[in-house]
Scaffold this motif. Structure first.
Motif, PDB file in Angstrom:
ATOM      1  N   CYS A  83      -4.142  -1.363  -4.688  1.00 53.78           N
ATOM      2  CA  CYS A  83      -4.040  -2.504  -3.771  1.00 53.78           C
ATOM      3  C   CYS A  83      -5.240  -3.413  -3.894  1.00 53.78           C
ATOM      4  O   CYS A  83      -5.577  -4.130  -2.971  1.00 53.78           O
TER       5      CYS A  83
ATOM      6  N   HIS B  36       0.857  -1.192   0.000  1.00 58.46           N
ATOM      7  CA  HIS B  36       0.000   0.000   0.000  1.00 58.46           C
ATOM      8  C   HIS B  36       0.884   1.230   0.000  1.00 58.46           C
ATOM      9  O   HIS B  36       2.082   1.144   0.262  1.00 58.46           O
TER      10      HIS B  36
ATOM     11  N   HIS C 154      -9.262  -0.262  -3.278  1.00 60.85           N
ATOM     12  CA  HIS C 154      -8.160   0.711  -3.213  1.00 60.85           C
ATOM     13  C   HIS C 154      -8.676   2.150  -3.099  1.00 60.85           C
ATOM     14  O   HIS C 154      -8.162   2.954  -2.316  1.00 60.85           O
TER      15      HIS C 154
ATOM     16  N   GLN D 276      -1.009   3.485  -3.651  1.00 60.87           N
ATOM     17  CA  GLN D 276      -0.512   2.353  -4.422  1.00 60.87           C
ATOM     18  C   GLN D 276      -1.672   1.406  -4.651  1.00 60.87           C
ATOM     19  O   GLN D 276      -2.267   0.932  -3.686  1.00 60.87           O
TER      20      GLN D 276
ATOM     21  N   MET E 270      -9.654   3.171   0.373  1.00 60.67           N
ATOM     22  CA  MET E 270      -8.687   3.014   1.452  1.00 60.67           C
ATOM     23  C   MET E 270      -8.183   4.386   1.868  1.00 60.67           C
ATOM     24  O   MET E 270      -7.074   4.778   1.578  1.00 60.67           O
TER      25      MET E 270
ATOM     26  N   CYS F  77      -4.444   5.980   0.162  1.00 64.63           N
ATOM     27  CA  CYS F  77      -3.535   4.928  -0.274  1.00 64.63           C
ATOM     28  C   CYS F  77      -3.112   5.283  -1.691  1.00 64.63           C
ATOM     29  O   CYS F  77      -3.948   5.494  -2.558  1.00 64.63           O
TER      30      CYS F  77
HETATM   31 CU   LIG Z   1      -4.004   0.307  -0.286  1.00 65.82          CU
END
Ligand SMILES: [Cu+2]
Ligand SMILES: [Cu+2]
Ligand SMILES: [Cu+2]
Lengths: 277, 228, 639
Positions: free
Chosen positions: A236, A197, A240, A234, A243, A232
């Motif tokens: 994921c 992440h 995502h 990245q 997040m 977040c």
């Molecule tokens: Cu993430």
């Protein structure tokens, strides 16, 4: 006769012809410089006034550095971009030619110059200087940011699909909404429980990946009260986009009260809040 | 001129084609054949001296998505039989700023949750949940089947957060649909209107972190909550 | 050979059995054998493996590998090698058949060794791939029209983001080196064909076989990990990831084969007098990009094959619990990923230099500096990969050196700009369509280049990484720079490839719509980046709604422009005005032969006596006077 000699010879021969058909605007370089200056001024003005409208409020010196770097680099790059645009634009306006036969045939040829060593050296020399400037700037900022401050406190950050949790070592407090005290360097110890992440407290101007079985470190100093976003950065998986959570910077007293309200003992709060001192 | 008409036609045909493909992808999105489950109003309630509308929402978690619920409906027609699922739908609706009491019948097996943070009820009234009527402040971290974790979509009530663990079925690893259920009951105060998403934070999937397979497939352990 | 006029070869009657097995093979047999072979692989692997831990991943991997091998066998990729093993190698007649002699349009559906057929096949494939990738981009922009959009589920959205990215990367890698390094480059150096014509045909059909798996990933659960497919997320992903990995491995084989072919062709097949110092810049660009691809792409193969073994047999290269690490994937990936950017960009830049010289009617400014600049970029590009990893936590002590190498790249990049504007300077600017694209390239690539500088600086990257700013930056370079350059190359070489002129009125309309669409779409994305919107999100905060709507509107405009451009190509290809051999009155060798180009390119082997940029030099002769240049080459226009 070598190719170069032959070329130069031809160039000598055709000079009078070309000079006749292609009157070289003696003032062309000067005009390009004027256009460059105008473009540069526009670029510098944009760099000075736009960022305040584009970036979110800065809540740490690290964020301030990112914005400042943006402004400085834009100013440094503005003349380069301006020059390229100026040459391209001026050439188009001054030397645009319609070909014969309703533009089906090309116009007469341009000047048979194969380049200029002087200009090339100047160009490369300038870009070397600019690059050195960028590099020194970046290295100086980076070393300032990574310097450990005396009042640092530790916050453990755990990323997992698709949640952030934050804990304050020694106090037994874990939370989903990040609460931070003002005016402290925060050492984030970032890890993940599953995939990679990207821990990104947006207005703090830093980010670091959360990797499983590793603890990554990133530090930011809180210098303003208020709330900020944690995202977040990245990809994921499924959630995502969701997040993310909120963070809040509060005063040191409020911070201690909040820790107590979460069940931390007063001695643990004492030793935690004083840990960096 | 004619060429330009044809150029416009090309653009239009392209747009129609892309729109058709778009509708195809739109349909690929899992939406439960059973539509949205709306919480039932049961009158008013006072919490911390404030009056709220009180609603009740029923949730079910079953070990097999291809099995049936207690009233005989197949949960995920064509779904993966070895995947667990929330039943009978994954779309719920509750009113905003109301007290929502959730009655959750949990029939699945489970194990250890990745992060013990999710072994405790978070964001419920009083910080508790009731397991078969008994109030508790948490479930043992190695006895969890699923969690019901709810939050707003980006920007919708960013501080709202709810997460409640459900203990594993009374049948343990031999869990079966609609047998050996645990009744989990909890109440929370719903947030601002908007679209919320829920998912499960127990690693009930496969592969890395237990979040592959069912956990990464929208519709089984994930869905939407409409707060109106 | 030179005693037979190659022109006649096309009319040569071949023996009835020339070509042997090739006679029975085409795209259809490729499909049939591929599907059959995939089906057998599926049945066998299902029977053997179902129920084991890694069952479905193994089944998908085996099935798709069988498809790739089967398709290529069905096409005829392995014919020659089998004949060689069996001891009856192909004779001259067979070679002629394989080169497409006497097959008319059908040769475009076959395993054809003529480099011009391969180039044309690539051109069509690239257009199809851009169509698919562009359609997926429209899905993304439609989803992002509003916050809390439920146009698609997050699962579908993530899958679309990943496949849009990878399809576009595949398309951009082959967009110039496929069509033009194959069709034009050998003619530019006076060669009769590529050095390895069969490998050339193979490189094309192998890419074709790589396309169905990646599209099939939508039916296997979708790839949730972006085109970068960082591990361990890609280890966790559904079987779609196996399909993705098979596509990559297959594609890498094609790029590697094509790269070797380009290099060997230029090193060994140049005409008499075509010294390295007389190579057109585009040829330099092609070999440097080809060589760079040879360095870069195997790293992708490694990264993805280790991913397959992690998924299929549980090796755990990237899985922390098994002692692996995602940083291994990230490093291997970016060791491919950064050079790959230049594998994409260098060929269009080379093409644009040709365009600059031809349409400014001027020699290239600083030929040697330009070659040194491109080589410098290629060399530096293999030393910068970790600038993509500044925020990953891997080796923070390496931030300074990678900052240095990355910022150094702006020096050779500056040289490219110098040579472009230097060539235009004091030229006679002939505003035909290809020149438009050169100008658009300069405009966009300056923006793309400068925004890259912020990302090379670690403190600024701490904000911009993983953010829409990065998305806008690389779209400005790869679309605004690379694809725009490739569109210029299409307009420039269209008369040579299709024997017809591209309709410039429609082309210019397309140009303006595309140019405006790009600015709107990606300026808005820069703005989202400043505001702090993360990349690859199916859903966003209402804060970003205005910028996202503007960006989506721009994307729709861009798509319309691309469709108009496609119409211009298709219409002109079918009904355009017949082109003369040298409509631009250019001086490089590809314009010194007939249009349509005969089978082995030149009626008489050319002898090169000068450099290809002799504008303004009345006596400059790029080729020896004995070479019979087609009449129309000097008069222009088809009268
Ligand atoms: Cu993430
Ligand atoms: Cu679950
Ligand atoms: Cu890079």
């Amino acid at each position: 006769m070598s190719y170069e000699e032959k070329r130069d010879e031809i160039a000598e021969e055709v000079k009078p012809i070309v000079a006749h058909t292609m009157p070289f605007h003696k003032k062309a370089p000067a005009k390009v410089v004027y256009i460059t200056i105008v473009f540069t001024i526009i670029g510098v003005l944009l760099a000075l006034f736009l960022p305040t409208h584009m970036f979110p409020f800065s809540m740490s010196p690290e964020m301030h550095d990112a914005v400042l770097t943006f402004v400085v680099f834009t100013i440094a790059a503005a003349p380069v971009a301006a020059l390229v645009y100026a040459i391209a634009a001026y050439s188009l306006i001054a030397w645009r030619k319609k070909g014969a036969n309703n533009n089906e045939e090309p116009p007469e040829d341009g000047a048979p110059s194969h380049g200029s060593g002087l200009i090339t050296s100047l160009w490369i020399g300038t870009s070397v200087v600019l690059v050195l400037f960028l590099l020194v700037w970046g290295m100086a900022e980076l070393s300032a940011e990574t310097a450990q401050q005396s009042n640092a406190i530790q916050v453990n950050v755990t990323g997992q699909q698709w949640m952030w949790t934050f804990s304050y070592p020694g106090t037994g407090v874990t939370t989903h909404n990040l609460i931070l005290p003002e005016g402290r360097q925060i050492d984030f110890n970032v890890t993940s429980m599953d995939v990679t992440h990207g821990f990104w407290p947006v207005e703090m101007g830093v980010q670091i990946d959360a990797n499983p079985n590793v603890i990554d470190h990133i530090a930011a100093t809180t210098n303003r009260l208020g709330s900020f976003d944690v995202r977040c950065s990245q990809i994921c998986g499924l959630y995502h986009a969701y997040m993310q959570t909120k963070g809040t910077v509060v005063t040191n007293a409020q911070f201690a009260t909040w820790l107590a309200s979460q069940g931390a003992s007063s001695s643990s709060i004492q030793s935690y809040a004083l840990s960096g001192k | 001129m004619k060429k330009f008409v044809w150029a416009v036609v090309t653009v239009l045909v392209g747009a129609v084609l892309i729109a058709a493909i778009g509708l195809g992808f739109h349909d690929q999105q899992y939406s439960s054949p059973y539509g949205t489950e709306v919480a039932k109003s049961v009158g008013m309630i006072t919490v911390n001296g404030k009056q709220y509308q009180h609603v009740v929402l029923n949730l079910v978690t079953e070990p097999s998505a291809q099995g049936t619920t207690s009233n005989g409906q197949i949960i995920h027609p064509g779904g993966n039989p070895s995947w667990p699922a929330y039943a009978v739908t994954n779309e719920y609706q509750i009113p905003a700023n109301a007290v929502v009491t959730v009655k959750w019948s949990q029939y699945d097996s489970g194990g250890v949750v990745n992060n013990p943070y999710f072994a405790k009820p978070r964001g419920t009234i009083g910080g508790i949940e009731r397991v078969n009527g008994k109030p508790v402040t948490g479930v043992a971290a190695d006895n969890i089947a699923h969690t019901f974790t709810l939050r707003g979509e980006p920007g919708v009530d960013p501080r709202f957060f709810l997460s409640v663990p459900g203990p594993i079925s009374k049948l343990g690893d031999n869990a079966e649909n609609n047998k050996g259920g645990q009744l989990v009951q909890f109440s929370f105060i719903s947030g601002k209107p908007g679209l919320y998403v829920w998912n499960c934070e127990f690693p009930c999937g496969l592969s890395v972190g237990g979040f592959g397979a069912v956990m990464s497939s929208y519709g089984y352990m994930s869905g939407h909550m409409h707060v109106v | 050979m030179s005693t037979i006029a190659p022109m006649l070869l096309e009319d040569t009657k071949l023996e009835p059995k020339a070509g042997g097995f090739y006679r029975h093979q085409n795209f259809l047999t490729g499909l049939i054998v591929g599907i059959l072979s995939g089906f057998i692989g599926w049945v066998v692997s299902l029977a053997l493996l179902q129920g084991s831990n890694f069952g479905s991943d193994m089944v998908v991997t085996v099935t798709l590998t069988c498809w790739v091998i089967g398709f290529n066998a069905g096409m005829g990729t392995f014919n020659a090698i089998f004949r060689w093993i069996l001891g009856h190698d192909q004779n001259h007649e067979d070679e002629l058949y394989a080169a497409g002699v006497g097959q008319g349009w059908k040769r475009y559906w076959k395993y054809c060794t003529d480099h011009k057929v391969v180039g044309t096949q690539y051109l069509v494939l690239v257009m199809v791939l851009f169509g698919v990738g562009g359609t997926l981009a429209m899905m993304i922009r439609t989803q992002l029209l509003s916050p809390n959009s439920r146009f698609m589920s997050p699962e579908t959205y993530n899958a679309i983001v990943s496949i849009h990215g990878m399809i576009m990367i595949i398309a951009t890698i082959i967009m110039v080196s496929g069509p033009f390094a194959n069709f034009i480059m050998p003619i530019m150096i006076g060669a009769k064909d590529m050095a390895f014509p069969r490998l050339n045909a193979m490189s094309f059909w192998v890419v074709v076989s790589a396309v169905p798996p990646i599209l099939g990933s939508f039916f296997l659960g979708g790839v949730p990990a972006g085109w970068t497919t960082y591990a361990p997320l890609s280890v966790q992903a559904p079987p779609a990831m196996d399909a993705f990995a098979i596509t990559i491995c297959t594609f890498v084989i094609s790029v590697t084969v094509a790269g070797i072919n380009t290099l060997v062709t230029v090193l060994t097949m140049r005409a008499k007098g075509m010294t390295m110092g007389r190579l057109p810049i585009f040829v330099w660009g092609s070999i440097i990009a080809g060589g760079l691809g040879l360095y870069a792409m195997p790293a992708f193969l490694m990264a993805q094959s280790a991913l397959i073994t992690d998924r299929v047999v549980g090796t755990g290269f990237y899985v922390a619990e098994q002692g692996g690490t995602g940083w291994l994937y990230e490093n291997t990936f970016w060791i491919m990923g950064h050079p790959e950017v230049y594998v994409i960009l260098i060929p269009p830049v080379g093409a644009l230099i040709e365009i600059a010289s031809t349409f400014a009617r001027k020699p290239v400014f600083g030929y040697k500096v330009m070659v040194a600049g491109i080589s410098g970029i290629a060399t530096l590009s293999i030393m910068v990969w970790a600038h993509h990893m500044f925020t990953t936590g891997w080796a923070p002590t390496l931030a300074d050196p990678f900052m240095l190498t990355t910022e150094l790249i702006s020096i050779p990049t500056g040289i490219i700009f110098l040579c472009m504007v230097g060539t235009i300077w004091r030229g006679s600017i002939w505003t035909r369509l290809p020149m438009y694209f050169l100008y658009l390239f300069i405009f966009n690539f300056i923006i793309g280049g400068i925004t890259g500088i912020y990302l090379s600086d670690v403190p600024a990257d701490q904000y911009f990484h993983g953010n829409m700013f990065v998305t806008a930056h690389f779209h400005y370079t790869l679309l605004g720079g690379g694809l725009v350059g490739a569109m210029g190359a299409v307009c420039y070489w269209f008369p040579k490839v299709t024997s017809r002129m591209l309709n410039e009125r429609i082309g210019k309309t397309a140009f303006w719509v595309v140019a405006i669409g790009i600015q709107i779409t990606y300026m808005a994305q820069f703005y989202e980046g400043f505001q702090g919107m993360a990349r690859r999100v199916a859903n966003y905060n209402a804060l970003f709604v205005d910028a996202n709507r503007v960006s989506s509107a721009g994307a729709y405009i861009l798509m319309a422009g691309m469709l108009i451009f496609m119409y211009a190509i298709i219409h002109s290809w079918r009904h355009g005005k017949k082109a003369s051999a040298n409509p631009w009155h250019a001086k490089s060798l590809e314009w010194m032969t007939l249009t349509p180009v005969p089978l082995e390119n030149f009626l008489v082997d050319p002898v090169v006596t000068g450099h290809p940029y002799g504008y303004g030099e009345p006596d400059s002769k790029p080729v020896a006077p004995e070479m019979p240049v087609p009449v129309s080459a000097n008069s222009g226009g088809s009268h």
